[in-house]
Write a protein that holds these residues in place. Structure first.
Motif, PDB file in Angstrom:
ATOM      1  N   LEU A  96     -20.587  63.264 -99.518  1.00  0.00           N
ATOM      2  CA  LEU A  96     -21.811  64.014 -99.241  1.00  0.00           C
ATOM      3  C   LEU A  96     -23.046  63.140 -99.459  1.00  0.00           C
ATOM      4  O   LEU A  96     -23.973  63.162 -98.637  1.00  0.00           O
ATOM      5  N   ALA A  97     -23.063  62.357-100.525  1.00  0.00           N
ATOM      6  CA  ALA A  97     -24.214  61.483-100.800  1.00  0.00           C
ATOM      7  C   ALA A  97     -24.420  60.492 -99.656  1.00  0.00           C
ATOM      8  O   ALA A  97     -25.566  60.234 -99.253  1.00  0.00           O
ATOM      9  N   ARG A 106     -30.445  66.416 -91.484  1.00  0.00           N
ATOM     10  CA  ARG A 106     -31.258  67.633 -91.488  1.00  0.00           C
ATOM     11  C   ARG A 106     -30.481  68.820 -92.051  1.00  0.00           C
ATOM     12  O   ARG A 106     -30.625  69.948 -91.599  1.00  0.00           O
ATOM     13  N   GLY A 107     -29.629  68.557 -93.006  1.00  0.00           N
ATOM     14  CA  GLY A 107     -28.889  69.649 -93.626  1.00  0.00           C
ATOM     15  C   GLY A 107     -27.651  70.023 -92.839  1.00  0.00           C
ATOM     16  O   GLY A 107     -27.159  69.272 -92.003  1.00  0.00           O
ATOM     17  N   CYS A 108     -27.167  71.200 -93.113  1.00  0.00           N
ATOM     18  CA  CYS A 108     -25.918  71.701 -92.543  1.00  0.00           C
ATOM     19  C   CYS A 108     -26.164  72.311 -91.164  1.00  0.00           C
ATOM     20  O   CYS A 108     -26.928  73.272 -91.026  1.00  0.00           O
ATOM     21  N   ILE A 162     -25.609  70.502-100.248  1.00  0.00           N
ATOM     22  CA  ILE A 162     -25.950  70.301 -98.833  1.00  0.00           C
ATOM     23  C   ILE A 162     -27.296  70.952 -98.514  1.00  0.00           C
ATOM     24  O   ILE A 162     -28.164  70.337 -97.891  1.00  0.00           O
ATOM     25  N   VAL A 163     -27.469  72.181 -98.944  1.00  0.00           N
ATOM     26  CA  VAL A 163     -28.721  72.894 -98.665  1.00  0.00           C
ATOM     27  C   VAL A 163     -29.885  72.219 -99.383  1.00  0.00           C
ATOM     28  O   VAL A 163     -30.942  71.981 -98.795  1.00  0.00           O
ATOM     29  N   ALA A 164     -29.690  71.880-100.662  1.00  0.00           N
ATOM     30  CA  ALA A 164     -30.771  71.246-101.432  1.00  0.00           C
ATOM     31  C   ALA A 164     -31.160  69.898-100.827  1.00  0.00           C
ATOM     32  O   ALA A 164     -32.352  69.574-100.722  1.00  0.00           O
ATOM     33  N   ALA A 165     -30.189  69.109-100.412  1.00  0.00           N
ATOM     34  CA  ALA A 165     -30.482  67.806 -99.809  1.00  0.00           C
ATOM     35  C   ALA A 165     -31.172  67.975 -98.458  1.00  0.00           C
ATOM     36  O   ALA A 165     -32.072  67.207 -98.115  1.00  0.00           O
ATOM     37  N   GLY A 166     -30.760  68.977 -97.698  1.00  0.00           N
ATOM     38  CA  GLY A 166     -31.389  69.232 -96.408  1.00  0.00           C
ATOM     39  C   GLY A 166     -32.854  69.597 -96.552  1.00  0.00           C
ATOM     40  O   GLY A 166     -33.690  69.198 -95.743  1.00  0.00           O
ATOM     41  N   ILE A 167     -33.182  70.325 -97.594  1.00  0.00           N
ATOM     42  CA  ILE A 167     -34.562  70.741 -97.824  1.00  0.00           C
ATOM     43  C   ILE A 167     -35.374  69.615 -98.462  1.00  0.00           C
ATOM     44  O   ILE A 167     -36.498  69.338 -98.048  1.00  0.00           O
ATOM     45  N   SER A 168     -34.785  68.951 -99.465  1.00  0.00           N
ATOM     46  CA  SER A 168     -35.534  67.937-100.210  1.00  0.00           C
ATOM     47  C   SER A 168     -35.578  66.579 -99.527  1.00  0.00           C
ATOM     48  O   SER A 168     -36.474  65.777 -99.786  1.00  0.00           O
ATOM     49  N   GLY A 169     -34.587  66.301 -98.684  1.00  0.00           N
ATOM     50  CA  GLY A 169     -34.500  64.984 -98.075  1.00  0.00           C
ATOM     51  C   GLY A 169     -34.042  63.921 -99.056  1.00  0.00           C
ATOM     52  O   GLY A 169     -34.223  62.725 -98.827  1.00  0.00           O
ATOM     53  N   THR A 171     -30.877  62.406-101.784  1.00  0.00           N
ATOM     54  CA  THR A 171     -29.429  62.376-102.014  1.00  0.00           C
ATOM     55  C   THR A 171     -29.052  62.861-103.411  1.00  0.00           C
ATOM     56  O   THR A 171     -27.867  63.071-103.678  1.00  0.00           O
ATOM     57  N   ALA A 172     -30.019  63.043-104.290  1.00  0.00           N
ATOM     58  CA  ALA A 172     -29.746  63.410-105.685  1.00  0.00           C
ATOM     59  C   ALA A 172     -28.885  64.665-105.850  1.00  0.00           C
ATOM     60  O   ALA A 172     -28.064  64.713-106.773  1.00  0.00           O
ATOM     61  N   PRO A 173     -29.018  65.697-105.011  1.00  0.00           N
ATOM     62  CA  PRO A 173     -28.171  66.874-105.208  1.00  0.00           C
ATOM     63  C   PRO A 173     -26.667  66.551-105.211  1.00  0.00           C
ATOM     64  O   PRO A 173     -25.905  67.184-105.946  1.00  0.00           O
ATOM     65  N   ALA A 174     -26.240  65.578-104.429  1.00  0.00           N
ATOM     66  CA  ALA A 174     -24.813  65.203-104.433  1.00  0.00           C
ATOM     67  C   ALA A 174     -24.431  64.614-105.778  1.00  0.00           C
ATOM     68  O   ALA A 174     -23.364  64.913-106.322  1.00  0.00           O
TER      69      ALA A 174
END
Length: 188
Positions: A96-97, A106-108, A162-169, A171-174
């Motif tokens: 995912l990262a 751009r997210g999921c 996935i959602v958090a990374a799509g919004i924040s841009g 990679t940290a959520p992974a």
């Protein structure tokens, strides 16, 4: 009279159309992309496009189905290179990262499609649900092999990342989700 379209040409046209539609839908959104833009990007006449897919909705479903096979196939190939079952579960988040770091992330695509037209399109909603079930089942297989009593925390952490990374841009959520799953797995 034009020559009949061969099966190979039909396959090539279909792939070119799906490539163009997927790129445009993912980058700009389904509703923002008209068929003329898809025509221009694919290089296919509208008549040919509508012979391949009778409606835009049919095209969206086909894009999501093909993306599902490619996306989950890539994930499985990455995870299954890892021998240790515990590390396989963690490898989901490493993959995912890498995905989150790709240019144009751009997210999921399924969450995006659901948000745009899932409420008004039963076929799109069915495809989104099918993808999420299949992704859940993938994770469940790896979690079960690692001795986890439930796959739900891993699945929900992956979806949330996935959602958090799509919004924040970012990679940290992974990375954060991976650390949480590592805690859930406990010591080897």
């Amino acid at each position: 009279m034009p020559a009949p379209i061969t099966e190979e040409q039909s396959r090539q046209d279909r792939e070119a159309l799906l490539d163009a539609a997927e790129a445009l839908f993912y980058e700009r959104g389904i509703q923002a992309v008209g068929m003329d833009r898809i025509r221009a990007a694919s290089g296919l006449p509208l008549k040919r496009i509508y012979r391949l897919f009778a409606t835009k909705e049919d095209l969206v479903v086909a894009v999501l189905q093909r993306r599902d096979q490619q996306w989950r196939g890539s994930l499985a190939a990455h995870v299954e290179r890892v021998a240790d079952p515990r590390e396989r579960v963690l490898a989901v988040f490493d993959w995912l990262a890498e995905w989150f770091a790709e240019p144009g992330f751009r997210g999921c695509a399924w969450v995006n499609a659901h948000g745009e037209i899932g409420a008004s399109s039963e076929p799109v909603l069915a495809e989104v649900r099918s993808h999420k079930r299949a992704f859940h089942d993938q994770i469940a297989g790896w979690a079960q092999a690692a001795g986890m009593p439930s796959a739900e925390p891993v699945f929900l952490l992956a979806e949330g990342a996935i959602v958090a990374a799509g919004i924040s841009g970012d990679t940290a959520p992974a990375r954060h989700a991976r650390a949480t799953v590592e805690t859930l797995l406990g010591s080897p």
